[in-house]
Design a protein around this motif. Structure first.
Motif, PDB file in Angstrom:
ATOM      1  N   LEU B 126     -13.566   7.018  -1.724  1.00 34.41           N
ATOM      2  CA  LEU B 126     -13.260   7.368  -0.339  1.00 34.41           C
ATOM      3  C   LEU B 126     -11.774   7.598  -0.120  1.00 34.41           C
ATOM      4  O   LEU B 126     -11.391   8.223   0.862  1.00 34.41           O
ATOM      5  CB  LEU B 126     -13.805   6.296   0.600  1.00 34.41           C
ATOM      6  N   ALA B 127     -10.933   7.086  -1.019  1.00 36.30           N
ATOM      7  CA  ALA B 127      -9.494   7.280  -0.853  1.00 36.30           C
ATOM      8  C   ALA B 127      -8.996   8.546  -1.540  1.00 36.30           C
ATOM      9  O   ALA B 127      -7.968   9.100  -1.133  1.00 36.30           O
ATOM     10  CB  ALA B 127      -8.735   6.078  -1.395  1.00 36.30           C
ATOM     11  N   VAL B 128      -9.697   8.973  -2.583  1.00 33.55           N
ATOM     12  CA  VAL B 128      -9.200  10.111  -3.372  1.00 33.55           C
ATOM     13  C   VAL B 128     -10.246  11.227  -3.468  1.00 33.55           C
ATOM     14  O   VAL B 128      -9.993  12.366  -3.072  1.00 33.55           O
ATOM     15  CB  VAL B 128      -8.805   9.638  -4.787  1.00 33.55           C
ATOM     16  N   ASP B 129     -11.410  10.889  -3.994  1.00 41.75           N
ATOM     17  CA  ASP B 129     -12.438  11.909  -4.249  1.00 41.75           C
ATOM     18  C   ASP B 129     -12.811  12.654  -2.969  1.00 41.75           C
ATOM     19  O   ASP B 129     -12.720  13.898  -2.913  1.00 41.75           O
ATOM     20  CB  ASP B 129     -13.656  11.210  -4.869  1.00 41.75           C
ATOM     21  N   ILE B 130     -13.216  11.928  -1.961  1.00 40.67           N
ATOM     22  CA  ILE B 130     -13.715  12.584  -0.750  1.00 40.67           C
ATOM     23  C   ILE B 130     -12.620  13.345  -0.009  1.00 40.67           C
ATOM     24  O   ILE B 130     -12.838  14.487   0.414  1.00 40.67           O
ATOM     25  CB  ILE B 130     -14.446  11.571   0.154  1.00 40.67           C
ATOM     26  N   PRO B 131     -11.421  12.783   0.202  1.00 38.41           N
ATOM     27  CA  PRO B 131     -10.377  13.588   0.846  1.00 38.41           C
ATOM     28  C   PRO B 131     -10.085  14.872   0.074  1.00 38.41           C
ATOM     29  O   PRO B 131      -9.923  15.943   0.672  1.00 38.41           O
ATOM     30  CB  PRO B 131      -9.162  12.643   0.850  1.00 38.41           C
ATOM     31  N   LEU B 132     -10.021  14.788  -1.246  1.00 38.05           N
ATOM     32  CA  LEU B 132      -9.778  15.987  -2.047  1.00 38.05           C
ATOM     33  C   LEU B 132     -10.951  16.954  -1.928  1.00 38.05           C
ATOM     34  O   LEU B 132     -10.765  18.167  -1.725  1.00 38.05           O
ATOM     35  CB  LEU B 132      -9.565  15.588  -3.509  1.00 38.05           C
ATOM     36  N   VAL B 157      -3.937  18.734   7.057  1.00 35.91           N
ATOM     37  CA  VAL B 157      -4.763  17.599   6.637  1.00 35.91           C
ATOM     38  C   VAL B 157      -3.951  16.335   6.871  1.00 35.91           C
ATOM     39  O   VAL B 157      -2.750  16.289   6.558  1.00 35.91           O
ATOM     40  CB  VAL B 157      -5.130  17.696   5.135  1.00 35.91           C
ATOM     41  N   VAL B 158      -4.587  15.313   7.437  1.00 36.31           N
ATOM     42  CA  VAL B 158      -3.972  13.993   7.566  1.00 36.31           C
ATOM     43  C   VAL B 158      -4.831  13.000   6.797  1.00 36.31           C
ATOM     44  O   VAL B 158      -6.015  12.810   7.116  1.00 36.31           O
ATOM     45  CB  VAL B 158      -3.855  13.549   9.040  1.00 36.31           C
ATOM     46  N   ASN B 159      -4.262  12.413   5.785  1.00 32.72           N
ATOM     47  CA  ASN B 159      -4.948  11.353   5.040  1.00 32.72           C
ATOM     48  C   ASN B 159      -4.519  10.002   5.609  1.00 32.72           C
ATOM     49  O   ASN B 159      -3.313   9.750   5.756  1.00 32.72           O
ATOM     50  CB  ASN B 159      -4.609  11.436   3.554  1.00 32.72           C
ATOM     51  N   VAL B 160      -5.480   9.171   5.924  1.00 27.42           N
ATOM     52  CA  VAL B 160      -5.160   7.874   6.528  1.00 27.42           C
ATOM     53  C   VAL B 160      -4.965   6.846   5.416  1.00 27.42           C
ATOM     54  O   VAL B 160      -5.922   6.384   4.798  1.00 27.42           O
ATOM     55  CB  VAL B 160      -6.262   7.439   7.505  1.00 27.42           C
ATOM     56  N   SER B 161      -3.721   6.513   5.187  1.00 28.19           N
ATOM     57  CA  SER B 161      -3.357   5.575   4.126  1.00 28.19           C
ATOM     58  C   SER B 161      -3.062   4.209   4.752  1.00 28.19           C
ATOM     59  O   SER B 161      -3.587   3.890   5.830  1.00 28.19           O
ATOM     60  CB  SER B 161      -2.153   6.134   3.358  1.00 28.19           C
ATOM     61  N   SER B 162      -2.201   3.427   4.115  1.00 22.90           N
ATOM     62  CA  SER B 162      -1.935   2.068   4.601  1.00 22.90           C
ATOM     63  C   SER B 162      -0.600   1.590   4.047  1.00 22.90           C
ATOM     64  O   SER B 162      -0.166   2.023   2.971  1.00 22.90           O
ATOM     65  CB  SER B 162      -3.046   1.126   4.144  1.00 22.90           C
ATOM     66  N   LYS B 181      -5.036   3.304  -1.974  1.00 24.67           N
ATOM     67  CA  LYS B 181      -4.188   3.959  -0.972  1.00 24.67           C
ATOM     68  C   LYS B 181      -2.916   4.521  -1.595  1.00 24.67           C
ATOM     69  O   LYS B 181      -2.397   5.547  -1.152  1.00 24.67           O
ATOM     70  CB  LYS B 181      -3.857   2.983   0.158  1.00 24.67           C
ATOM     71  N   ALA B 182      -2.416   3.874  -2.629  1.00 24.58           N
ATOM     72  CA  ALA B 182      -1.274   4.443  -3.352  1.00 24.58           C
ATOM     73  C   ALA B 182      -1.693   5.743  -4.025  1.00 24.58           C
ATOM     74  O   ALA B 182      -0.934   6.722  -4.054  1.00 24.58           O
ATOM     75  CB  ALA B 182      -0.759   3.437  -4.378  1.00 24.58           C
ATOM     76  N   ALA B 183      -2.900   5.732  -4.557  1.00 25.77           N
ATOM     77  CA  ALA B 183      -3.426   6.970  -5.152  1.00 25.77           C
ATOM     78  C   ALA B 183      -3.562   8.054  -4.093  1.00 25.77           C
ATOM     79  O   ALA B 183      -3.274   9.226  -4.328  1.00 25.77           O
ATOM     80  CB  ALA B 183      -4.782   6.694  -5.806  1.00 25.77           C
ATOM     81  N   MET B 184      -3.987   7.654  -2.908  1.00 23.15           N
ATOM     82  CA  MET B 184      -4.106   8.623  -1.814  1.00 23.15           C
ATOM     83  C   MET B 184      -2.739   9.222  -1.487  1.00 23.15           C
ATOM     84  O   MET B 184      -2.618  10.420  -1.228  1.00 23.15           O
ATOM     85  CB  MET B 184      -4.715   7.953  -0.587  1.00 23.15           C
ATOM     86  N   ASN B 185      -1.715   8.396  -1.498  1.00 20.19           N
ATOM     87  CA  ASN B 185      -0.374   8.903  -1.199  1.00 20.19           C
ATOM     88  C   ASN B 185       0.056   9.938  -2.232  1.00 20.19           C
ATOM     89  O   ASN B 185       0.611  10.988  -1.895  1.00 20.19           O
ATOM     90  CB  ASN B 185       0.630   7.752  -1.163  1.00 20.19           C
ATOM     91  N   HIS B 186      -0.203   9.646  -3.483  1.00 22.67           N
ATOM     92  CA  HIS B 186       0.155  10.598  -4.550  1.00 22.67           C
ATOM     93  C   HIS B 186      -0.648  11.887  -4.407  1.00 22.67           C
ATOM     94  O   HIS B 186      -0.122  12.992  -4.592  1.00 22.67           O
ATOM     95  CB  HIS B 186      -0.097   9.963  -5.924  1.00 22.67           C
TER      96      HIS B 186
END
Lengths: 500, 253
Positions: B126-132, B157-162, B181-186
Motif C-alpha cells: 500500500l505504500a509503494v506498489d499501489i501508489p505506483l 500526485v500526492v503520496n501520503v507519507s509520515s 513510508k521511507a520507500a514511499m518518499n524515495h
C-alpha cells in the motif's frame, strides 16, 4: 485502591513492570502481550503531548485485575490498575479494552510529571485523560461519556472553575469543551495539552491566543446544536452526529416521534440493498427506558430459544409488554419507516427481542421474504401487532377462532441496544448475492447501541448475522408487511420463501 | 475553458480514514472526489447515499449538496486498481489529483512474534506498489496522451507519507511502517522526475500523529496546498508550529 492478591509477572523492563493477579486467569495472559506492545507506542505519544521526556523518572507498574464495579482503572503514583475483559480469553482483540484503560491512566501519570495543570484531581484532568485515550482507541471513545450529565442539568459554567473528578456534570462539561477546542476551533491535542492551565478557560486563552472568556460562545453553540428537550440539527453529515439531550425523567415519556427522535438526519443507502442507517435514533431518556424494559424481561426469564435454525433466544414484543419499546408499535413509526423505504405497508407488524449469547454462530444468507399471518383488521389509525397468544404467525391458526389473513414481509428492521461496546462482530451484514461467503459482505452494520438498520424485503435483500465474540449482542427485530398479492404481482409467487 | 474555476477531479484512496474524511468534509464543495474505500464507507452524501429528514422525507436536505462518488475496492486484489482508474475516467473523463492515502499499518515489536514480519508485504504494497500502480495506470489511460493539458490543469500526485520515515522513534514498533513510508518518499522522488515528461507533478506529505499531535484538518489542508502549488519532488512536513518543505532528492538540505 483495590486489594491485590497473588500476582504473576508478564514483563519487566526498566520502563514498565506488567503484572496480573492470579485470579484474572487466561484473559490477563491474552491481554498482557498486546498491552505491553501498545504501551510502547502509546507512551511516547502521550509524553510528546505533554512535552515530557522519556524515560519517565519512575518506572510504571501495571496490574491487570478484575476491578470493582464502576472503577475500571485507577492509579496511585506510577502504579496503575486496569480491568481485564473476561472475554479476552477467547478473543484477544478484547485486550484493546484494557489498553484503552491503561492509556487513560498513563495520561494521568505523565500529566503529573508535567505539572499541576491537568491533575487527576480535577474534572478537566479527568476529561483530558478520556479524550486522549479516546483518540488512541476510538472504539471506546464513548465508554465513559458523561456529556449528558451536563447537557441534561443546568449547564453551569464548569470551564472557568476547576471541578472535582467525581462531579460528572463538571467532567461532562469539560469533555464537551475539550471537543469544542479540538473540533470546532481546530486546535490539535498537543497544543491543547501544552497550554494547560488552572482552568479550561486559561487553557483556551493560552492555546488560542484569544483574550475572551470562552464559556458563552461554547454554551451558545451547544444550545444551538443541542437545545434542551429537542433533537439537534446535524452540522456535519456523519452517521454519528452530536450526542442527544435527555428529556426530563419526571414526565411520562412521549411517543410522538418529533419528541423522541434524537435528530432528523437519517441515511438512505441504495447498495447493495436499499437500506436505512441511523445512529443515535432516540433521545437518551427514551433509550434508557428501552434498555430498562429489555433488562426487566431478561431478568424475568422471558427469553426462549424458539427460533429454529437461529442461534439466539427471543421474546415477543406486544402492546401488553412493550414498555419502553412502545414507540416501535405506533402507527407513526410504522408509516415513517414504510414511507422512507417506499413500501406500501399494511399496518401489520411483528416485533421480537433477540439476545445472542457470546460466541453465537453466524447465520446463513437469506432475504426475509417470508409470509406472516395476522388477525384481520380494518383500522388504519393503529398497527396490528402480532401476539403469539392469539394466533400463529407462520400458519395463521388461532386457538381463539379469530380470522387471520396472510401477508408477506415488507420491511426488516433491526434496532440495537444494551450491547457492551467491547463487542467484536455481531454485525448485520448485507450482500449483493446469496453465493457470497458469509464473511465477505458488501456492508457490515455494527451493533452500535441506539442505532438501526432497515431494508425492504425483496428476493434480493440478502443479509445475515455475523458471530459475536466475547460479549452478548441484543436487538429488537421487527417486520412490517405487505399484501401477499402485491408481492406476488411484483416478483411472482415463487419468490415467497415458505417456512420449513 | 475556465481552468481556474473548473472543479478538479480527485481520486482519493483510503478515503474512509481520518485524513480522507477530513478532506471530503473540507473540500467536497471544491473537488469532484472519487473516494475509494475498502470496508466502511466514508459517510458523506454520495451517488448511492443521501441524508433524509425522517419527519419530512420529501424536503431537500442541504447537506446532500456536493456528493462524493464512493467507490468500494480492495486495491490489493488483482484488477481492482485498474477498475478504480477506469471507473473514475469513465465518470469524469479526467483525473487532476491522485491522493494515495490508503495504508496498512502494524506497529509491533520484531521479537517474540512473526506478526510484524508477516505484515511486511501488505504494508509495502500500500505504500509503494499501489501508489505506483495507480499513477502508472492513470498515465497510461489518460496523462500520457494529454501532456499539454496536464500542465494547464496542474495535474499531480500526492503520496501520503509520515514523519516516521524521517525520524526513528525507539520502541514504537514502527520499523516496517517507517521503512514503507521511507520507500514511499524515495518512490515519490523518482516519480517526480519521470512524470515530469508528461507534465504531472508528484509530491508527498508527512504528518505527525493525528489527531493527537497535529490537527487532522491541517493534514488535509496540506494536500490542498500541494495540489495548488507548482512544486514537484518535495515533501510537505506537517508538524510543529509550521509546515516545512523538504526536497526529496536532497533530503539533508
Amino acid at each position: 485502591m483495590p486489594e491485590i492478591g497473588e500476582t504473576r509477572v508478564h514483563a519487566s523492563t526498566p520502563s514498565i513492570e506488567l503484572l496480573s493477579t492470579v485470579d484474572s486467569g487466561r484473559a490477563a495472559d491474552e491481554t498482557a502481550e498486546l498491552l505491553f506492545a501498545r504501551y510502547a507506542t502509546d507512551l511516547p505519544i502521550i509524553c510528546e503531548l505533554f512535552g515530557v521526556e522519556q524515560p519517565l523518572p519512575t518506572p510504571v507498574q501495571v496490574v491487570l485485575t478484575a476491578m470493582p464495579e464502576g472503577m475500571p482503572a485507577a492509579h496511585q503514583g506510577t502504579t496503575i490498575w486496569c480491568d481485564v475483559a473476561a472475554g479476552a480469553a477467547s478473543s484477544p482483540r478484547l485486550a484493546l479494552y484494557s489498553c484503552h484503560l491503561l492509556a487513560t491512566q498513563l495520561v494521568h501519570v505523565v500529566a503529573a510529571s508535567a505539572g499541576p495543570h491537568w491533575s487527576a484531581r480535577t474534572a478537566h484532568g479527568e476529561a483530558l485523560s478520556r479524550a486522549i485515550a479516546g483518540s488512541l482507541y476510538p472504539r471506546w471513545r464513548n465508554a465513559w461519556a458523561c456529556a449528558d450529565d451536563w447537557l441534561s442539568g443546568d449547564r453551569r459554567n464548569a470551564v472557568a472553575v476547576a471541578g472535582e473528578p467525581n462531579d460528572l456534570e463538571a467532567v461532562g462539561c469539560a469533555s464537551l469543551f475539550l471537543d469544542y477546542l479540538h473540533h470546532e476551533l481546530d486546535l490539535d491535542w498537543r497544543t491543547i495539552t501544552r497550554a494547560g492551565g488552572a482552568t479550561l478557560a486559561v487553557t483556551y486563552r493560552r492555546a488560542s491566543g484569544a483574550l475572551n472568556e470562552p464559556f458563552d460562545d461554547f454554551a451558545a453553540l451547544l444550545t444551538d446544536l443541542m437545545p434542551a428537550g429537542a433533537g439537534p440539527a446535524v452540522a456535519e453529515p456523519t452517521p454519528a452526529p452530536v450526542a442527544p439531550p435527555a428529556l426530563t425523567t419526571d414526565a411520562p415519556l412521549s411517543t410522538s416521534l418529533s419528541d423522541v427522535l434524537a435528530h432528523r438526519r437519517w441515511w438512505l443507502v441504495d447498495t447493495p440493498v436499499r437500506h436505512l442507517r441511523v445512529e443515535d435514533v432516540f433521545v437518551s431518556a427514551v433509550y434508557d427506558q428501552i434498555v430498562a424494559t429489555f433488562r426487566e424481561r431478561m431478568a424475568r426469564g422471558d427469553f426462549s430459544r424458539s427460533l429454529a435454525g437461529y442461534d439466539a433466544s427471543a421474546a415477543a414484543v406486544t402492546p401488553a409488554n412493550a414498555g419502553g419499546f412502545g414507540v416501535f408499535l405506533t402507527r407513526e413509526w410504522h408509516d415513517l419507516i414504510a414511507t422512507l423505504l417506499g413500501v406500501q405497508a399494511t399496518g401489520d407488524v411483528i416485533a421480537t427481542l433477540h439476545h445472542h449469547a457470546p460466541g453465537s454462530a453466524s447465520g446463513t444468507i437469506h432475504n426475509d421474504l417470508n409470509p406472516g399471518w395476522f388477525p384481520q383488521h380494518d383500522d388504519d389509525s393503529s398497527v396490528c401487532v402480532h401476539d403469539p397468544a392469539v394466533s400463529n404467525y407462520r400458519t395463521g391458526s388461532s386457538s381463539t377462532g379469530i380470522s387471520t389473513v396472510e401477508r408477506t414481509r415488507g420491511i426488516s428492521l433491526l434496532y440495537y441496544l444494551d450491547t457492551p461496546p467491547a463487542i467484536i462482530g455481531g454485525d448485520t451484514c448485507l450482500y449483493r448475492s446469496a453465493q457470497q461467503p458469509v464473511d465477505q459482505p458488501d456492508v457490515r452494520v455494527p451493533p452500535k447501541n441506539n442505532s438501526l438498520v432497515a431494508f425492504e424485503c425483496t428476493p434480493f435483500s440478502y443479509h445475515t448475522f455475523i458471530s459475536n465474540l466475547g460479549v452478548e449482542r441484543n436487538c429488537l427485530v421487527m417486520w412490517l408487511h405487505r399484501d401477499r398479492a402485491a408481492t406476488t404481482a411484483r416478483w411472482g409467487n415463487e419468490s415467497i420463501v415458505g417456512w420449513t | 475553458m475556465d481552468v481556474v474555476n473548473e472543479r478538479r477531479v480527485c481520486l482519493f484512496t483510503g478515503a474512509s480514514g481520518q485524513l480522507g474524511r477530513a478532506f471530503c468534509a473540507a473540500y467536497r464543495d471544491q473537488y469532484d472526489i472519487v473516494a475509494v474505500y475498502r470496508r466502511e464507507r466514508p459517510w458523506f452524501p454520495a451517488q448511492d447515499a443521501r441524508l433524509v429528514d425522517p419527519l419530512d422525507p420529501g424536503r431537500a436536505v442541504q447537506e446532500n449538496a456536493h456528493p462524493i462518488h464512493a467507490l468500494r475496492a480492495d486495491l490489493l486484489v488483482p484488477g481492482e486498481a485498474l477498475r478504480v482508474v477506469e471507473s473514475t475516467l469513465a465518470r469524469h473523463g479526467r483525473i487532476d489529483l491522485l491522493v494515495n492515502a490508503a495504508v496498512s499499518t502494524l506497529w509491533a515489536p520484531m521479537l517474540g512474534s512473526l506478526d510484524l514480519a508477516n505484515s511486511v508485504q501488505r504494508q509495502f504494497a500500500l505504500a509503494v506498489d499501489i501508489p505506483l500502480r495507480l499513477a502508472t495506470l492513470i498515465a497510461q489511460l489518460h496523462w500520457q496522451a494529454d501532456a499539454g493539458n496536464n500542465r494547464v490543469h496542474n495535474r499531480n500526485v500526492v503520496n501520503v507519507s509520515s514523519v516516521a520515515a524521517l525520524r526513528v522513534y525507539p520502541g514504537s514498533g514502527q520499523s516496517v511502517y517507517a521503512a514503507s513510508k521511507a520507500a514511499m518518499n524515495h518512490l515519490t522522488a523518482h516519480m517526480a522526475v519521470e512524470f515530469e515528461r508528461v507534465g504531472v507533478r508528484v509530491n508527498a506529505t508527512a504528518a505527525n500523529s493525528f489527531p493527537q499531535l497535529v490537527g487532522v484538518a491541517r493534514a488535509a489542508e496540506a494536500i490542498r496546498e500541494l495540489d495548488a502549488s507548482t512544486r514537484t519532488g518535495e515533501l510537505l512536513v506537517v508538524d510543529g508550529e509550521q509546515n516545512e518543505w523538504m526536497r526529496l532528492d536532497e533530503p539533508d538540505r
